[in-house]
Design an enzyme around this catalytic site. Structure first.
Site, PDB file in Angstrom:
ATOM      1  N   ILE A 127      44.926 -13.798  35.745  1.00 42.61           N
ATOM      2  CA  ILE A 127      45.272 -12.979  34.587  1.00 42.61           C
ATOM      3  C   ILE A 127      44.395 -11.738  34.519  1.00 42.61           C
ATOM      4  O   ILE A 127      44.878 -10.628  34.286  1.00 42.61           O
ATOM      5  CB  ILE A 127      45.139 -13.797  33.288  1.00 42.61           C
ATOM      6  CG1 ILE A 127      46.198 -14.895  33.235  1.00 42.61           C
ATOM      7  CG2 ILE A 127      45.244 -12.887  32.065  1.00 42.61           C
ATOM      8  CD1 ILE A 127      47.623 -14.373  33.184  1.00 42.61           C
ATOM      9  N   HIS A 144      15.888  11.188  30.791  1.00 42.90           N
ATOM     10  CA  HIS A 144      16.409  12.144  29.800  1.00 42.90           C
ATOM     11  C   HIS A 144      17.160  13.261  30.518  1.00 42.90           C
ATOM     12  O   HIS A 144      16.719  13.725  31.563  1.00 42.90           O
ATOM     13  CB  HIS A 144      15.242  12.740  29.009  1.00 42.90           C
ATOM     14  CG  HIS A 144      15.644  13.840  28.075  1.00 42.90           C
ATOM     15  ND1 HIS A 144      16.229  13.594  26.851  1.00 42.90           N
ATOM     16  CD2 HIS A 144      15.567  15.199  28.201  1.00 42.90           C
ATOM     17  CE1 HIS A 144      16.481  14.746  26.253  1.00 42.90           C
ATOM     18  NE2 HIS A 144      16.091  15.740  27.052  1.00 42.90           N
ATOM     19  N   GLU A 204      43.955  -9.225  10.108  1.00 36.91           N
ATOM     20  CA  GLU A 204      42.954 -10.203  10.532  1.00 36.91           C
ATOM     21  C   GLU A 204      42.746 -11.239   9.432  1.00 36.91           C
ATOM     22  O   GLU A 204      42.515 -10.886   8.272  1.00 36.91           O
ATOM     23  CB  GLU A 204      41.633  -9.487  10.844  1.00 36.91           C
ATOM     24  CG  GLU A 204      40.448 -10.393  11.068  1.00 36.91           C
ATOM     25  CD  GLU A 204      40.658 -11.413  12.180  1.00 36.91           C
ATOM     26  OE1 GLU A 204      40.491 -12.623  11.910  1.00 36.91           O
ATOM     27  OE2 GLU A 204      40.997 -11.008  13.311  1.00 36.91           O
TER      28      GLU A 204
END
Length: 464
Positions: free
Chosen positions: A41, A443, A202
């Site tokens: 799946i 950074h 929900e």
């Protein structure tokens, strides 16, 4: 006459095929049985093709907001057939890759439906043909399938499961998504970005209910801002299609039943393990609510029969299945692996914004009796996020106040599904807050927010 192997694997999803490869690497003679397509799946109808769809909707979203980046796009549009074709092409490419891996590792692929007939024996049926396989160890990795509503089965036309939602013939105008777990929210995100009017229903009091409460609250706020309707604490009591529209009776949090019409509906209320008709009952293999009961090495109560992946219970994740498979094979080979545990499995939702987490939520940490320290850092405080035009989201870390142990990490925002592994590694290595504080992050990167969230938990955040 039976064909003899050292190991037979029933199911070729990310648990089954990975286990088969590891066994072959350890010089076992292996057969893998699959009734549909290699990769299971996840590769064919789940993890991979849905991410291809979500990538399309992400790019379409950027095209539709090109002016935010100083670009000009005249009337962004899409061709649904080509969108689906690309997704299926990605899946097909990886399916071919798994076939190649089976050949490379000299694994025998047996096509058909497998059933356990006795300890160490498996019968495979393909049409009128039956093959009998025999091995001292059989590994069940049959996965799971979508759960239907008891009063409304998916018809593939207007009422969909995730499979239907991946290959739509028409784009929904007004879409109902029943269930707000990762699957439901991902499809809601895809179809909303492609222009559908989306409503999520929900039953529980918040969306993404397994995530930290702060993550759920931020996600609901963001999805509503994107134009979605979110109904929590609500349930669908009736769902009917006349072939042209879908009519839903929705009981709201206030107890009022409202009737609404939609063009389509997606049922995303969970999964059911594929344990039917594979011989478990006949052999007396123990299950719990349909899932096969196993120990940390995948062993069932019947010697010589093991199980891994979705068929053994939550969390229903591909990477969990793969790891379980490797542990089971290493144990069969006598290599004394650490038994499988679920304490450090990352979870990811690939919606817009993305969600990722590992370890304990704030609530679970408190329930477990920890005195905790919480760190938070927002995307708006990160230079890379601002430069990307993705300043919505935050990273939350949960520490044990006494020991400095990283108990959990929770993220929402751009690319957090790639960031979460940093915290998973930290937990695996039992890193403390001091270790993380002294780690140098590059950074400008989104990962700097991970550092800042740790610093924040101890009142040391530098950039917010």
């Amino acid at each position: 006459m039976s064909e003899k192997f050292d190991l037979v694997v029933l199911g070729s999803g990310p648990g089954g095929y990975v286990a088969a490869i590891r066994a072959a690497q350890l010089k076992m003679k292996v057969a893998i049985v699959e009734r549909e397509r290699l990769g299971g799946i996840c590769l064919n109808w789940g993890c991979i093709p849905t991410k291809a769809l979500l990538r399309t909707s992400e790019i379409f979203h950027y095209m539709s907001h090109a002016d935010s980046y100083g670009l000009k796009v005249e009337k962004a549009s899409f061709e649904l057939e080509k969108v689906v074709k690309r997704s299926r092409g990605v899946s097909g490419q990886l399916n071919a890759g798994v076939k190649g891996l089976m050949k490379k590792n000299k694994i025998t692929v047996v096509e058909g439906t497998g059933k356990l007939t006795a300890p160490g024996k498996l019968s495979v049926t393909q049409g009128d043909q039956v093959r009998e396989l025999e091995a001292p160890e059989i590994l069940v990795a049959t996965g799971a399938r979508a759960r239907d509503l008891p009063f409304a089965q998916a018809d593939g036309k207007r009422i969909w499961t995730y499979r239907h939602a991946m290959t739509p013939e028409t784009m929904p105008e007004k879409l109902l998504v029943i269930g707000s777990g990762a699957i439901g929210v991902e499809f809601a995100s895809f179809y909303s970005d492609m222009g559908a009017d989306v409503t999520i229903v929900e039953m529980l009091d918040r969306i993404l209910p397994v995530e930290d409460a702060d993550i759920s609250a931020h996600m609901e706020k963001t999805l509503k801002k994107q134009g979605m309707t979110i109904l929590t604490g609500a349930g669908v009591e009736e769902l009917k299609s006349d072939g042209k529209t879908v009519t839903a009776k929705i009981k709201t949090k206030q107890g009022k039943v409202e009737t609404q019409q939609f063009s389509h509906a997606i049922i995303a209320i969970g999964i059911v393990p594929n344990t039917n008709d594979i011989g478990l009952e006949e052999l007396g293999i123990e299950t719990d609510r349909g899932h096969i009961k196993v120990d940390g090495y995948g062993r069932t109560n019947v010697p010589g029969i093991r199980a891994i992946g979705d068929v053994t219970g939550p969390p229903w994740l591909a990477h969990k299945a793969s790891h379980e498979g490797v542990v089971a094979i290493e144990h069969i080979a006598g290599n004394n692996p650490h038994p499988f545990e679920t304490w450090n499995i990352p979870g990811c939702t690939y919606s817009r914004p993305q969600v990722a987490s590992v370890g304990l939520t704030e609530a679970k940490a408190k329930e477990a009796g920890h005195k905790i320290k919480i760190g938070n850092f927002p995307f708006i405080g990160n230079g890379k996020a601002i430069a990307l035009g993705e300043a919505d989201g935050f990273i939350k870390t949960v520490f044990d106040a006494e020991t400095g142990e990283l108990l959990g990490a929770h993220m929402i925002g751009a690319e957090v599904t790639e960031l979460i592994q940093g915290y998973a590694i930290a937990r695996q290595l039992e890193s403390t807050e001091e270790d993380l504080m002294h780690t140098i992050f590059p950074h400008p990167t989104l990962s700097e927010m991970m550092h800042e969230s740790v610093l924040s938990a101890y009142g040391k955040a530098l950039h917010f």
